[in-house]
Design a protein around this motif. Structure first.
Motif, short mmCIF file in Angstrom:
data_model
loop_
_atom_site.label_atom_id
_atom_site.label_comp_id
_atom_site.label_asym_id
_atom_site.label_seq_id
_atom_site.Cartn_x
_atom_site.Cartn_y
_atom_site.Cartn_z
N MET A 1 51.97 110.92 -18.72
CA MET A 1 51.39 110.13 -17.63
C MET A 1 49.87 110.20 -17.70
N GLU A 2 49.21 109.06 -17.55
CA GLU A 2 47.76 108.99 -17.63
C GLU A 2 47.17 108.65 -16.27
N ARG A 3 45.93 109.07 -16.10
CA ARG A 3 45.22 108.73 -14.86
C ARG A 3 45.20 107.22 -14.65
N ARG A 4 44.97 106.48 -15.74
CA ARG A 4 44.88 105.03 -15.63
C ARG A 4 46.16 104.44 -15.05
N GLN A 5 47.31 104.98 -15.45
CA GLN A 5 48.58 104.46 -14.93
C GLN A 5 48.68 104.66 -13.42
N LEU A 6 48.25 105.84 -12.95
CA LEU A 6 48.29 106.10 -11.52
C LEU A 6 47.30 105.20 -10.77
N GLU A 7 46.13 104.99 -11.35
CA GLU A 7 45.15 104.09 -10.72
C GLU A 7 45.72 102.68 -10.60
N TYR A 8 46.38 102.21 -11.65
CA TYR A 8 46.98 100.88 -11.61
C TYR A 8 48.10 100.83 -10.57
N PHE A 9 48.91 101.87 -10.52
CA PHE A 9 50.01 101.93 -9.55
C PHE A 9 49.47 101.83 -8.13
N ILE A 10 48.46 102.62 -7.79
CA ILE A 10 47.89 102.60 -6.44
C ILE A 10 47.24 101.26 -6.15
N ALA A 11 46.61 100.65 -7.15
CA ALA A 11 45.99 99.34 -6.94
C ALA A 11 47.05 98.29 -6.60
N VAL A 12 48.19 98.32 -7.28
CA VAL A 12 49.26 97.37 -6.96
C VAL A 12 49.76 97.60 -5.54
N VAL A 13 49.91 98.87 -5.15
CA VAL A 13 50.34 99.20 -3.79
C VAL A 13 49.35 98.64 -2.77
N GLU A 14 48.07 98.89 -2.98
CA GLU A 14 47.06 98.53 -1.99
C GLU A 14 46.81 97.02 -1.92
N HIS A 15 47.01 96.31 -3.05
CA HIS A 15 46.73 94.88 -3.06
C HIS A 15 47.99 94.03 -2.95
N GLY A 16 49.15 94.67 -2.95
CA GLY A 16 50.39 93.95 -2.69
C GLY A 16 50.93 93.12 -3.83
N GLY A 17 50.40 93.30 -5.04
CA GLY A 17 50.91 92.53 -6.17
C GLY A 17 50.11 92.79 -7.43
N PHE A 18 50.66 92.35 -8.56
CA PHE A 18 50.02 92.60 -9.84
C PHE A 18 48.79 91.73 -10.05
N THR A 19 48.86 90.48 -9.62
CA THR A 19 47.72 89.58 -9.84
C THR A 19 46.49 90.05 -9.08
N ALA A 20 46.68 90.35 -7.79
CA ALA A 20 45.54 90.79 -6.98
C ALA A 20 45.00 92.12 -7.47
N ALA A 21 45.89 93.04 -7.89
CA ALA A 21 45.44 94.34 -8.40
C ALA A 21 44.64 94.17 -9.68
N ALA A 22 45.11 93.29 -10.57
CA ALA A 22 44.38 93.07 -11.83
C ALA A 22 42.99 92.50 -11.57
N LEU A 23 42.90 91.58 -10.61
CA LEU A 23 41.59 91.02 -10.27
C LEU A 23 40.66 92.10 -9.71
N ALA A 24 41.20 92.95 -8.83
CA ALA A 24 40.39 94.00 -8.23
C ALA A 24 39.91 95.02 -9.26
N LEU A 25 40.76 95.28 -10.26
CA LEU A 25 40.43 96.28 -11.28
C LEU A 25 39.65 95.69 -12.46
N HIS A 26 39.54 94.35 -12.48
CA HIS A 26 38.87 93.66 -13.59
C HIS A 26 39.56 93.95 -14.93
N VAL A 27 40.89 93.88 -14.92
CA VAL A 27 41.67 94.06 -16.14
C VAL A 27 42.62 92.87 -16.28
N ALA A 28 43.11 92.65 -17.49
CA ALA A 28 44.07 91.58 -17.72
C ALA A 28 45.41 91.96 -17.09
N GLN A 29 46.06 90.98 -16.46
CA GLN A 29 47.33 91.29 -15.80
C GLN A 29 48.39 91.81 -16.77
#
Length: 298
Positions: A1-29
Motif C-alpha cells: 500500500m502506498e501513500r498515493r493510493q490512500l490520498e486518492y482514496f480520500i480524495a474520491v471520498v471527499e469529492h464524491g466521485g472519480f472525475t471530481a477527485a481527479a480534477l482536484a488532484l490534477h491527475v488523469a482519471q
C-alpha cells in the motif's frame, strides 16, 4: 500500500466521485482509477459502489476512511519532524474551530504565532457546531481543534483557554435606557438575532431565558454570522456576541451593553494523543502561555 493510493482514496471520498477527485488532484482519471483498483485488490474487496452519477462507500470503504486519514496525518507529522531535525523551515498547521472562537481568540493567537513562525502555512476549517470539531480532530482530519468547553472531548488531550465575556449589541437608536449594562430579564425581553441551536452564543441566550422561564423573542435565526452585525445596525434586533465582535460592532455604530450577571464562556484547544507536528506543538505551547510574547521554540 502506498501513500498515493490512500490520498486518492480520500480524495474520491471527499469529492464524491472519480472525475471530481481527479480534477482536484490534477491527475488523469485513468491513473486514479487504476490506483483505487490496485488498493481494492490489496484489500480483497471493493471500497466503492460505482453508481451512474458518482460513487458510494461500501462497508469496507467506510471502515477504511478514518484509518486512512490518520495514516496520512501521521506521515505528514513524521515528515515535519524530520524537516525540523534537518533544520528546514516551513510546515503546515491544520486547525478546526467553531466560528466565534475563530474570531476570538484564534485570530489573535494566529497573529502571535505568525510573527514567530512566518513560514508556517495555516489552514482553518470552520464547521457549524462544536461536536463536529471534536470529531474532525479525533478522525485525524485536522491536527488541532478549538471548541467550546461544554462540548465533550473525553478522548482528546487539551487545555482550557482563558474565559471571555460576552456582550449585547443594540441598534444605534434602540430605546434601552442609557448606561452600559443590561439585566438578564431585560436581555430576555429583547428582539433577538441568534445563531442556530447547538452554537455557543445560542446556548447562552437559551440558558438565560430558561432560567427566567421565558421563551426568547427571536426575530432572525441565521447561520451566516457575517449578517448579524448588519442586521443589528439596520434595526432588526439585538444580538449576543463575544467581546471582540461586539467591539467591532460598536465601531460600526452599534451600542454595546454588558450583561449583569456577566455571561462568560471559554474555549478548549484539543488534539489527539501521540506526537504533534513541530508547528502544532509550537501552537500548543503558545496557547499554554498566552501572556508570553517571546519567541517559541519549534
Amino acid at each position: 500500500m502506498e501513500r498515493r493510493q490512500l490520498e486518492y482514496f480520500i480524495a474520491v471520498v471527499e469529492h464524491g466521485g472519480f472525475t471530481a477527485a481527479a480534477l482536484a488532484l490534477h491527475v488523469a482519471q485513468p491513473s486514479l482509477s487504476h490506483a483505487i483498483r490496485t488498493l481494492e485488490r490489496e484489500f480483497g474487496g471493493q471500497l466503492f459502489h460505482r453508481l451512474p452519477h458518482g460513487v458510494a462507500l461500501t462497508a469496507a470503504g467506510q471502515a477504511l476512511v478514518q484509518p486512512a486519514r490518520q495514516v496520512l496525518r501521521d506521515l505528514s507529522t513524521a515528515r515535519s519532524l524530520v524537516r525540523e531535525v534537518l533544520g528546514l523551515s516551513g510546515g503546515r498547521l491544520d486547525i478546526v474551530s467553531q466560528t466565534t472562537l475563530s474570531v476570538d481568540p484564534l485570530a489573535g493567537m494566529l497573529g502571535r504565532f505568525h510573527r514567530v513562525h512566518p513560514k508556517v502555512s495555516v489552514r482553518v476549517v470552520d464547521p457549524e457546531q462544536g461536536p463536529a470539531v471534536a470529531h474532525m480532530v479525533a478522525a485525524g482530519q485536522c491536527e488541532l481543534g478549538l471548541v467550546d468547553a461544554s462540548v465533550p472531548t473525553a478522548d482528546l488531550r487539551g487545555i482550557d483557554l482563558p474565559e471571555q465575556e460576552m456582550h449585547v449589541v443594540l441598534p444605534p437608536d434602540h430605546p434601552h435606557a442609557p448606561g452600559d449594562t443590561i439585566t438578564s430579564r431585560e436581555l430576555a425581553a429583547l428582539d433577538l438575532i441568534v445563531t442556530p441551536p447547538g452554537t455557543e452564543t445560542r446556548a447562552a441566550v437559551d440558558e438565560v431565558c430558561t432560567a427566567l422561564g421565558v421563551v426568547p423573542r427571536i426575530t432572525v435565526e441565521t447561520a451566516h454570522r457575517a449578517m448579524i452585525v448588519p442586521l443589528v445596525l439596520s434595526g432588526v434586533g439585538a444580538a449576543l456576541l463575544p467581546a471582540s465582535m461586539a467591539r467591532d460592532a460598536v465601531l460600526r455604530g452599534a451600542r454595546m451593553l454588558s450583561p449583569r450577571p456577566r455571561l462568560l464562556r471559554h474555549g478548549r484547544l484539543v488534539w489527539r494523543s501521540g506526537p504533534l507536528s513541530p508547528a502544532a506543538q509550537a501552537f500548543v505551547t503558545l496557547a499554554s502561555a498566552p501572556a508570553q510574547d517571546g519567541p517559541l521554540q519549534v
